[in-house]
Design a protein around this motif. Structure first.
Motif, mmCIF file in Angstrom:
data_model
loop_
_atom_site.group_PDB
_atom_site.id
_atom_site.type_symbol
_atom_site.label_atom_id
_atom_site.label_comp_id
_atom_site.label_asym_id
_atom_site.label_seq_id
_atom_site.Cartn_x
_atom_site.Cartn_y
_atom_site.Cartn_z
ATOM 1 N N GLY A 74 -3.296 -26.721 17.019
ATOM 2 C CA GLY A 74 -4.654 -26.226 17.232
ATOM 3 C C GLY A 74 -5.705 -27.276 16.891
ATOM 4 N N GLY A 75 -5.273 -28.512 16.814
ATOM 5 C CA GLY A 75 -6.216 -29.597 16.528
ATOM 6 C C GLY A 75 -6.545 -29.787 15.066
ATOM 7 N N SER A 76 -6.004 -28.933 14.172
ATOM 8 C CA SER A 76 -6.396 -29.079 12.755
ATOM 9 C C SER A 76 -5.269 -28.923 11.737
ATOM 10 C CB SER A 76 -7.506 -28.073 12.414
ATOM 11 O OG SER A 76 -7.014 -26.744 12.485
ATOM 12 N N LEU A 167 -4.537 -27.566 4.446
ATOM 13 C CA LEU A 167 -5.927 -27.143 4.245
ATOM 14 C C LEU A 167 -6.824 -28.367 4.038
ATOM 15 C CD1 LEU A 167 -7.684 -24.557 3.748
ATOM 16 C CD2 LEU A 167 -7.309 -24.942 1.309
ATOM 17 N N TRP A 168 -6.350 -29.301 3.205
ATOM 18 C CA TRP A 168 -7.171 -30.483 2.884
ATOM 19 C C TRP A 168 -7.426 -31.333 4.139
ATOM 20 C CZ3 TRP A 168 -7.056 -35.765 3.243
ATOM 21 C CH2 TRP A 168 -8.087 -36.431 2.570
ATOM 22 N N CYS A 169 -6.412 -31.463 4.981
ATOM 23 C CA CYS A 169 -6.542 -32.332 6.170
ATOM 24 C C CYS A 169 -7.404 -31.721 7.272
ATOM 25 C CB CYS A 169 -5.160 -32.631 6.769
ATOM 26 S SG CYS A 169 -4.156 -33.753 5.782
ATOM 27 N N ALA A 170 -7.499 -30.387 7.326
ATOM 28 C CA ALA A 170 -8.149 -29.732 8.479
ATOM 29 C C ALA A 170 -9.575 -30.219 8.730
ATOM 30 C CB ALA A 170 -8.094 -28.215 8.319
ATOM 31 N N GLY A 172 -10.782 -32.989 8.110
ATOM 32 C CA GLY A 172 -10.653 -34.364 8.603
ATOM 33 C C GLY A 172 -10.387 -34.390 10.088
ATOM 34 N N PHE A 173 -9.401 -33.594 10.509
ATOM 35 C CA PHE A 173 -9.085 -33.572 11.947
ATOM 36 C C PHE A 173 -10.225 -32.965 12.770
ATOM 37 C CE2 PHE A 173 -4.635 -33.765 10.276
ATOM 38 C CZ PHE A 173 -4.349 -35.018 10.792
ATOM 39 N N LEU A 174 -10.888 -31.960 12.206
ATOM 40 C CA LEU A 174 -11.940 -31.267 12.975
ATOM 41 C C LEU A 174 -13.248 -32.046 13.027
ATOM 42 C CD1 LEU A 174 -11.430 -27.596 11.703
ATOM 43 C CD2 LEU A 174 -10.903 -28.481 13.990
ATOM 44 N N ARG A 175 -13.631 -32.624 11.863
ATOM 45 C CA ARG A 175 -14.984 -33.210 11.773
ATOM 46 C C ARG A 175 -14.985 -34.621 11.196
ATOM 47 N NH1 ARG A 175 -15.125 -27.914 10.296
ATOM 48 N NH2 ARG A 175 -14.814 -28.298 8.080
#
Ligand SMILES: NC(=O)c1ccc[n+]([C@@H]2O[C@H](COP(=O)([O-])OP(=O)(O)OC[C@H]3O[C@@H](n4cnc5c(N)ncnc54)[C@H](OP(=O)(O)O)[C@@H]3O)[C@@H](O)[C@H]2O)c1
Length: 190
Positions: A74-76, A167-170, A172-175
Motif C-alpha cells: 500500500g505504499g507505506s 509504523l516508524w517507516c510509514a 518515511g515512505f508516505l512523506r
C-alpha cells in the motif's frame, strides 16, 4: 568497540576514519562483552550461527527486523516474513539458546539511534527478552545514549515491538519524513 563483516576489508575506510577496528564476525563477537547483531533480517539466524560459540552467555542486542523482499504494501507498510504470533527475536533465541538476546533499537532509523535530538524529551525504546539481567544492562546502555526504556517483557514481547518498525517507516515512505521517534507519555507524577 569493534565492527564486524564477513569481509572486513570493505570496512577499511570506515575503520580508518572512525578509529573503530574492523574484523570478521567471529573476531568481533569474541572481543565484545555486549554484542550488537544488526544484519539483513532474513540472514540474522545464519549470522548468529556463525558466532554461536562467541556469543554464548553474552548479551546480544537484536536490532533486526523480519523484513521480507518486496516493496512497501500500500505504499507505506514494509512487508514482514513473520506473522503476528511470532517474532525474529524468538526465532533467534530458540536458535541460539545460550545467548542472552534483547530486542532494542529496532524501531528507529540508524541516524537517530545515538543521542537523538528531538522535541518532547527523550524518546522511548521498547525492549524485550527472556533474560532480566541482560535487559537491565541494555537499559543502562540506552540511558547513556539518550533513550528511556519501556520493557515489554519476555522474548514474546518482540511480537509487539518488531511491527513498530513498520509504523516508524510509514511516514518515511508516505512523506519522506524519517525524523521522528516513538514516545510513551503518562500523567504527570503528583
Ligand atoms: N538501517 C536502519 O536505519 C535500521 C534501523 C532499525 C533497525 N534496523 C535493522 O537492523 C538490521 C541491519 O540494518 P541494515 O540497514 O544495516 O541492513 P542491511 O544493509 O540489510 O544489513 C547489512 C548487514 O547484513 C549482513 N549480512 C547480509 N547477508 C548476510 C549473510 N548471508 N550472513 C551474514 N551476514 C549477512 C552484512 O554483512 P557483510 O558485511 O558481511 O556483508 C551487513 O553487516 C536489519 O535487520 C534492519 O531491519 C535497521
Amino acid at each position: 568497540m569493534r565492527i564486524g563483516s564477513r569481509d572486513p576489508n570493505k570496512l577499511a575506510e570506515y575503520a580508518k576514519t572512525s578509529g573503530v577496528k574492523a574484523g570478521t564476525f567471529e573476531e568481533v563477537a569474541a572481543f565484545g562483552d555486549v554484542i550488537v547483531l544488526s544484519v539483513k533480517g532474513k540472514r540474522a539466524i545464519e549470522a548468529a550461527s556463525m558466532i554461536s560459540k562467541q556469543i554464548a552467555g553474552k548479551v546480544v542486542i537484536d536490532t533486526n527486523n523480519p523484513i521480507a523482499d518486496g516493496p512497501p504494501v500500500g505504499g507505506s507498510i514494509v512487508p514482514f516474513f513473520t506473522g503476528p504470533n511470532d517474532s525474529l527475536l524468538e526465532r533467534l533465541q530458540a536458535a541460539e539458546p545460550k545467548a542472552r538476546f534483547v530486542k532494542a533499537w529496532s524501531c528507529v532509523g540508524a541516524h537517530l539511534m545515538i543521542d537523538p535530538k528531538l522535541e518532547g524529551g527523550r524518546p522511548t525504546m521498547f525492549i524485550a527478552g527472556d533474560d532480566d539481567a541482560a535487559k537491565k544492562d541494555v537499559a543502562a546502555i540506552l540511558d547513556g545514549v539518550g533513550w528511556e526504556t519501556e520493557d515489554i517483557g519476555k522474548a514474546a514481547g518482540a511480537r509487539a515491538i518488531e511491527p513498530l518498525c513498520q509504523l516508524w517507516c510509514a511516514p518515511g515512505f508516505l512523506r519522506n519524513d524519517w525524523a521522528h521517534a516513538l514516545k510513551v507519555i503518562r500523567p504527570a507524577k503528583k
